[in-house]
Write a protein that holds these residues in place. Sequence first.
Motif, PDB file in Angstrom:
ATOM      1  N   LEU A 168      -3.728  -6.363   7.060  1.00  0.00           N
ATOM      2  CA  LEU A 168      -2.980  -7.649   6.488  1.00  0.00           C
ATOM      3  C   LEU A 168      -1.288  -7.392   6.076  1.00  0.00           C
ATOM      4  CD1 LEU A 168      -5.705  -8.488   3.711  1.00  0.00           C
ATOM      5  CD2 LEU A 168      -5.227  -9.669   5.903  1.00  0.00           C
ATOM      6  N   ALA A 169      -0.884  -5.962   5.921  1.00  0.00           N
ATOM      7  CA  ALA A 169       0.306  -5.680   5.417  1.00  0.00           C
ATOM      8  C   ALA A 169       1.336  -6.592   6.156  1.00  0.00           C
ATOM      9  CB  ALA A 169       0.634  -4.336   5.332  1.00  0.00           C
ATOM     10  N   GLU A 170       1.180  -6.859   7.507  1.00  0.00           N
ATOM     11  CA  GLU A 170       2.269  -7.491   8.341  1.00  0.00           C
ATOM     12  C   GLU A 170       2.361  -9.152   7.864  1.00  0.00           C
ATOM     13  OE1 GLU A 170       4.352  -6.502  11.050  1.00  0.00           O
ATOM     14  OE2 GLU A 170       4.213  -4.947   9.754  1.00  0.00           O
ATOM     15  N   ILE A 171       1.243  -9.794   7.386  1.00  0.00           N
ATOM     16  CA  ILE A 171       1.287 -11.012   7.099  1.00  0.00           C
ATOM     17  C   ILE A 171       0.986 -11.588   5.649  1.00  0.00           C
ATOM     18  CG2 ILE A 171       0.387 -11.528   9.531  1.00  0.00           C
ATOM     19  CD1 ILE A 171      -2.810 -11.698   8.225  1.00  0.00           C
ATOM     20  N   ALA A 172       0.560 -10.525   4.880  1.00  0.00           N
ATOM     21  CA  ALA A 172       0.451 -10.936   3.520  1.00  0.00           C
ATOM     22  C   ALA A 172       1.209 -10.034   2.409  1.00  0.00           C
ATOM     23  CB  ALA A 172      -1.088 -10.906   3.103  1.00  0.00           C
ATOM     24  N   THR A 173       1.748 -10.978   1.539  1.00  0.00           N
ATOM     25  CA  THR A 173       2.378 -10.048   0.372  1.00  0.00           C
ATOM     26  C   THR A 173       1.951 -10.499  -0.966  1.00  0.00           C
ATOM     27  OG1 THR A 173       4.600  -9.328  -0.224  1.00  0.00           O
ATOM     28  CG2 THR A 173       4.504 -11.660   0.405  1.00  0.00           C
ATOM     29  N   SER A 174       2.541 -10.092  -2.158  1.00  0.00           N
ATOM     30  CA  SER A 174       2.255 -10.621  -3.358  1.00  0.00           C
ATOM     31  C   SER A 174       3.444 -10.829  -4.264  1.00  0.00           C
ATOM     32  CB  SER A 174       1.468  -9.321  -4.067  1.00  0.00           C
ATOM     33  OG  SER A 174       2.258  -8.188  -4.633  1.00  0.00           O
ATOM     34  N   LEU A 175       3.379 -11.371  -5.125  1.00  0.00           N
ATOM     35  CA  LEU A 175       4.596 -11.856  -5.819  1.00  0.00           C
ATOM     36  C   LEU A 175       5.143 -10.534  -6.554  1.00  0.00           C
ATOM     37  CD1 LEU A 175       3.377 -14.885  -8.107  1.00  0.00           C
ATOM     38  CD2 LEU A 175       4.893 -14.745  -6.180  1.00  0.00           C
ATOM     39  N   ALA A 176       4.329  -9.411  -6.915  1.00  0.00           N
ATOM     40  CA  ALA A 176       4.854  -8.269  -7.385  1.00  0.00           C
ATOM     41  C   ALA A 176       5.654  -7.222  -6.544  1.00  0.00           C
ATOM     42  CB  ALA A 176       3.682  -7.410  -8.181  1.00  0.00           C
ATOM     43  N   ILE A 177       4.961  -7.471  -5.316  1.00  0.00           N
ATOM     44  CA  ILE A 177       5.618  -6.962  -4.110  1.00  0.00           C
ATOM     45  C   ILE A 177       7.014  -7.412  -4.047  1.00  0.00           C
ATOM     46  CG2 ILE A 177       6.119  -6.128  -1.578  1.00  0.00           C
ATOM     47  CD1 ILE A 177       2.799  -5.924  -1.983  1.00  0.00           C
ATOM     48  N   GLU A 178       7.213  -8.566  -3.797  1.00  0.00           N
ATOM     49  CA  GLU A 178       8.386  -9.339  -3.552  1.00  0.00           C
ATOM     50  C   GLU A 178       9.599  -9.360  -4.742  1.00  0.00           C
ATOM     51  OE1 GLU A 178       9.229 -10.389  -0.551  1.00  0.00           O
ATOM     52  OE2 GLU A 178       7.108  -9.515   0.253  1.00  0.00           O
TER      53      GLU A 178
END
Lengths: 328, 328
Positions: B224-234
């Motif tokens: 999923l790492a290529e297509i999904a992210t989280s608010l905290a990561i960004e």
Amino acid sequence: MQSSVKQKLLEAFSEANGEFVSGQALAEIVGCSRTAIWKHIEALRSEGFELEAVRKKGYRIIHKPDKVTENELLIGLQTEWLGKEIVFKETTDSTQKEAHRLAQEPFKEGTVVIAEEQTAGRGRMAREWHSPKYTGIWMSVMLKPALPPYKAPQFTLITAVAVVEAIREVTGLEPEIKWPNDILLNGKKITGILTELQADADQIHSIIIGIGLNVNQKEFPEELAEIATSLAIEKGEPVSRSQLVQEILKNIETYYHVYMKDGFTDIKKRWEKYAVSIGKQIIARTVTATIKGKALGITEEGVLKLLDDEGTIHDIYSADIEINKTAE
Amino acid sequence: MQSSVKQKLLEAFSEANGEFVSGQALAEIVGCSRTAIWKHIEALRSEGFELEAVRKKGYRIIHKPDKVTENELLIGLQTEWLGKEIVFKETTDSTQKEAHRLAQEPFKEGTVVIAEEQTAGRGRMAREWHSPKYTGIWMSVMLKPALPPYKAPQFTLITAVAVVEAIREVTGLEPEIKWPNDILLNGKKITGILTELQADADQIHSIIIGIGLNVNQKEFPEELAEIATSLAIEKGEPVSRSQLVQEILKNIETYYHVYMKDGFTDIKKRWEKYAVSIGKQIIARTVTATIKGKALGITEEGVLKLLDDEGTIHDIYSADIEINKTAE
């Protein structure tokens, strides 16, 4: 009663062709005592069978109820897939509710839920539907068309055509369709159709078509007698419910195939041929307004086109309609 | 743990403001033995609270999890009716399934089902949705608009606008909408919206809007790492889930009122402002076809207008879309 015992008894009476079968013979066929046979006979009576018992002669069957159990429906059913899975309930709150519960989990397309009695049957807008035991067809047909939700009203129209043609075929009576979801005989209601869906915003998951059809009621409660009737009242003799169910399912399957392959045009023509309101002056009561005018026809989406006196054409998605007799 | 014991403990720690509270004091506040207190502390730890225990000093709270229970959400919720009824589950198969079960019986409009964890979360087309404990917002909003089913896609768009503006307000990040139901940050998915309905053919009974929002995940599984992210990561720091939920509910209520009163025009404008795909060359994959062309915009019904290379405009009701980079 175990169904195998019941089946053996019914087969024995069927072979006897209306003649008496001794208790001893029945006990041997079923493989139980004569006292046990007596209990099974009582159980059959409670299910609507009329059985005569005469000392030293035994039992004979006088009247078999017109049942709509799985066995009665599957024998002679002329469909490819619709109704091959039947969920029969002697009594249920509502076949629609039962079908919605089933639709929460994966189910076989064409599953039919049917009941001898509904304790909380309902029509459109959550209105009550009178559905007493053994007299009508109370069933729900479960489909899974790969279509967007805005196509759903067409399934009410497909079903209306299927039911009208089944009634014509089985009884010779000539019912009329009242938009959107009623079928009338001599101006009184005999059938209500309730099409419900579970869907994504853009894709139907399941469409559940409820059909309530008054078949063998001999009379109606006073508050309904003016507006409702049954096939038996109009024809003057009882009508086979299982035969009607089989015919309705065959027609729904046929028109569903036609619709998915060739679209709505042919079904729309048939619908308009049977429809009582098209071309007439009507009064349409929607949730928000009452509009008077001439019913021009239905669109490919099942929307009623209504021309008012000022020349405006209204798209009616949902309403109660009434023929406007004062305007004719 | 009984919730009253939990509340008393949390209030005591809250008043101590990060300082130690002795086991004896806690035992007196709660009204139980010091051994019982130790068990309650263990229970809190299992819920994600970090508690330090030091001999002769007692206990102090180091980190309170960002919970989304009824109490956390109701305090500070600025809505008139939406979310006043909250069904909180520590764990559930899927909040959508839970909401569908609730919708079988009468329910209060604006009921919200929310869970800390989904074991079988799903997106559109029954696709799996990764929803681990305490990291995201997994919730379903239950509405009962008096509208026909063909309006349902508009609720996906209303919700997308509500979520985008909530994220902007709470985090300062600037997410984009990808038609029909995804929200992206820097090209990666942070939110999926799933609008489902139970309806008559012509009238919605209930509309259930599922929102899956990745908030505080620190990383994603490799696939999923290529297509999904989280608010905290960004954003580079944790984000308060309860604050986000409150903001989303406030926005949905506001735009729902706007929509029912004034129609879709204002919401459509906002949606198009945030949409990443409009005006671009895209590839739309529907169930039956793949169409390439320019995304012109959405209609009042939420249908995507797609202009292909031969000049034909297609109405796309449902599809997966991809920006066509080779065509730009």
